[in-house]
Design an enzyme around this catalytic site. Structure first.
Site, short mmCIF file in Angstrom:
data_model
loop_
_atom_site.label_atom_id
_atom_site.label_comp_id
_atom_site.label_asym_id
_atom_site.label_seq_id
_atom_site.Cartn_x
_atom_site.Cartn_y
_atom_site.Cartn_z
N LYS A 157 0.83 -1.20 0.00
CA LYS A 157 0.00 0.00 0.00
C LYS A 157 0.87 1.27 0.00
O LYS A 157 2.08 1.19 0.23
CB LYS A 157 -0.95 -0.05 1.21
CG LYS A 157 -1.92 -1.25 1.15
CD LYS A 157 -2.91 -1.22 2.31
CE LYS A 157 -3.92 -2.36 2.22
NZ LYS A 157 -4.92 -2.31 3.30
N TYR B 170 -12.75 -3.38 -3.34
CA TYR B 170 -13.34 -3.31 -2.00
C TYR B 170 -14.88 -3.37 -2.03
O TYR B 170 -15.53 -2.86 -1.11
CB TYR B 170 -12.88 -2.04 -1.28
CG TYR B 170 -11.45 -2.11 -0.76
CD1 TYR B 170 -11.02 -3.16 0.06
CD2 TYR B 170 -10.52 -1.12 -1.07
CE1 TYR B 170 -9.72 -3.23 0.53
CE2 TYR B 170 -9.20 -1.19 -0.58
CZ TYR B 170 -8.82 -2.24 0.22
OH TYR B 170 -7.52 -2.31 0.69
N ASN C 126 -2.22 0.15 7.15
CA ASN C 126 -1.76 -1.20 7.53
C ASN C 126 -0.90 -1.89 6.49
O ASN C 126 -0.83 -3.12 6.41
CB ASN C 126 -2.94 -2.07 7.97
CG ASN C 126 -3.95 -2.31 6.86
OD1 ASN C 126 -3.80 -1.77 5.76
ND2 ASN C 126 -4.95 -3.13 7.13
N HIS D 59 -2.04 -5.43 1.61
CA HIS D 59 -3.27 -6.19 1.38
C HIS D 59 -2.88 -7.61 0.98
O HIS D 59 -1.89 -7.80 0.28
CB HIS D 59 -4.08 -5.57 0.23
CG HIS D 59 -5.15 -6.50 -0.30
ND1 HIS D 59 -6.37 -6.63 0.32
CD2 HIS D 59 -5.15 -7.38 -1.33
CE1 HIS D 59 -7.09 -7.55 -0.34
NE2 HIS D 59 -6.36 -8.02 -1.34
N GLU E 106 -9.12 -11.31 -7.59
CA GLU E 106 -8.24 -10.14 -7.50
C GLU E 106 -7.08 -10.23 -8.49
O GLU E 106 -6.70 -9.21 -9.09
CB GLU E 106 -7.71 -10.00 -6.06
CG GLU E 106 -8.82 -9.62 -5.08
CD GLU E 106 -8.38 -9.62 -3.62
OE1 GLU E 106 -7.18 -9.86 -3.35
OE2 GLU E 106 -9.24 -9.38 -2.75
N1 ADP Z 1 -12.20 0.16 10.99
C1 ADP Z 1 -11.41 0.56 9.99
N2 ADP Z 1 -10.92 1.81 9.96
C2 ADP Z 1 -10.11 2.22 8.95
N3 ADP Z 1 -9.75 1.43 7.90
C3 ADP Z 1 -10.20 0.16 7.89
C4 ADP Z 1 -11.05 -0.35 8.92
N4 ADP Z 1 -11.36 -1.64 8.63
C5 ADP Z 1 -10.71 -1.92 7.49
N5 ADP Z 1 -10.02 -0.86 7.02
C6 ADP Z 1 -9.23 -0.77 5.79
O1 ADP Z 1 -9.91 -1.52 4.77
C7 ADP Z 1 -9.10 -2.63 4.36
C8 ADP Z 1 -10.00 -3.82 4.06
O2 ADP Z 1 -10.61 -4.26 5.24
P1 ADP Z 1 -10.70 -5.82 5.57
O3 ADP Z 1 -11.01 -6.58 4.33
O4 ADP Z 1 -11.65 -5.96 6.72
O5 ADP Z 1 -9.26 -6.16 6.12
P2 ADP Z 1 -8.05 -7.02 5.51
O6 ADP Z 1 -7.22 -6.05 4.67
O7 ADP Z 1 -7.28 -7.50 6.72
O8 ADP Z 1 -8.65 -8.15 4.71
C9 ADP Z 1 -8.12 -2.84 5.52
O9 ADP Z 1 -6.95 -3.50 5.14
C10 ADP Z 1 -7.86 -1.41 5.95
O10 ADP Z 1 -6.95 -0.77 5.04
MG MG Z 2 -10.16 -8.17 3.25
#
Ligand code: ADP
Ligand code: MG
Length: 158
Positions: free
Chosen positions: A13, A53, A116, A119, A130
């Site tokens: 990212k 997303y 974070n 992905h 994807e």
């Molecule tokens: N509560 C939140 N606040 C801010 N950003 C979030 C939150 N939940 C998820 N995200 C963002 O959206 C992305 C997609 O969410 P998710 O699919 O739940 O997580 P992952 O990336 O671990 O699969 C996350 O990696 C993060 O960048």
């Molecule tokens: Mg996810």
């Protein structure tokens, strides 16, 4: 070929690009014996992110996450290995870096769920979808590594 052989997508990212830790992160997967079969840099469009997303549309973090993902270009990587979808998710750690255990990528580098670093596709179905979203078949490369025997029991696919 082993039925455990899989491919998955990771995205480094914009925060990973900005912080200059792309190489370190990719190195972790190489050290684990996971093979890079596709890699490129791209600026993600609104349309691509809406598709990527789609499951999060309407959630409070959907728009901020799209904005974050467009702060800089990203690095997209297709990885291949035995049960690689699950292995890579485990190596990334939980979504929220503050709760992610040390030793995981998010645990070691991320201090916020909204920043974070990486992905990774969540399951085999998502990985298929994807990879197809971002890569043409001609941008993915199957090849043998002569030292594969030292990473896996190639004969038994284990
Ligand atoms: N509560 C939140 N606040 C801010 N950003 C979030 C939150 N939940 C998820 N995200 C963002 O959206 C992305 C997609 O969410 P998710 O699919 O739940 O997580 P992952 O990336 O671990 O699969 C996350 O990696 C993060 O960048
Ligand atoms: Mg996810």
């Amino acid at each position: 070929m082993s039925d455990k052989l899989q491919r998955t997508l990771i995205i480094l990212k914009p925060d990973a690009i900005h912080r200059g830790i792309v190489g370190e992160i990719i190195d972790r997967f190489e050290q684990k014996g996971i093979k890079i079969v596709g890699m490129k840099m791209a600026k993600l469009s609104d349309l691509l992110l809406d598709k990527h997303y789609a499951q999060h549309k309407g959630k409070h973090f959907f728009e901020p996450t799209k904005k974050y993902m467009q702060m800089l270009p990203v690095v997209l990587v297709v990885l291949e290995g035995l049960e690689v979808v699950r292995v890579v998710r485990t190596m990334c750690g939980p979504t929220d870096g503050r709760n992610a255990p040390p030793g995981t990528i998010r645990g070691d580098y991320s201090g916020a769920i909204s920043r974070n670093i990486i992905h990774a596709s969540e399951d085999e179905k998502a990985a298929y979808r994807e990879i197809k979203l971002y890569f043409k078949t001609t941008e993915i490369f199957g090849y043998d590594k002569p030292d594969a025997h030292f990473y896996y029991d190639v004969e038994r696919g284990e």
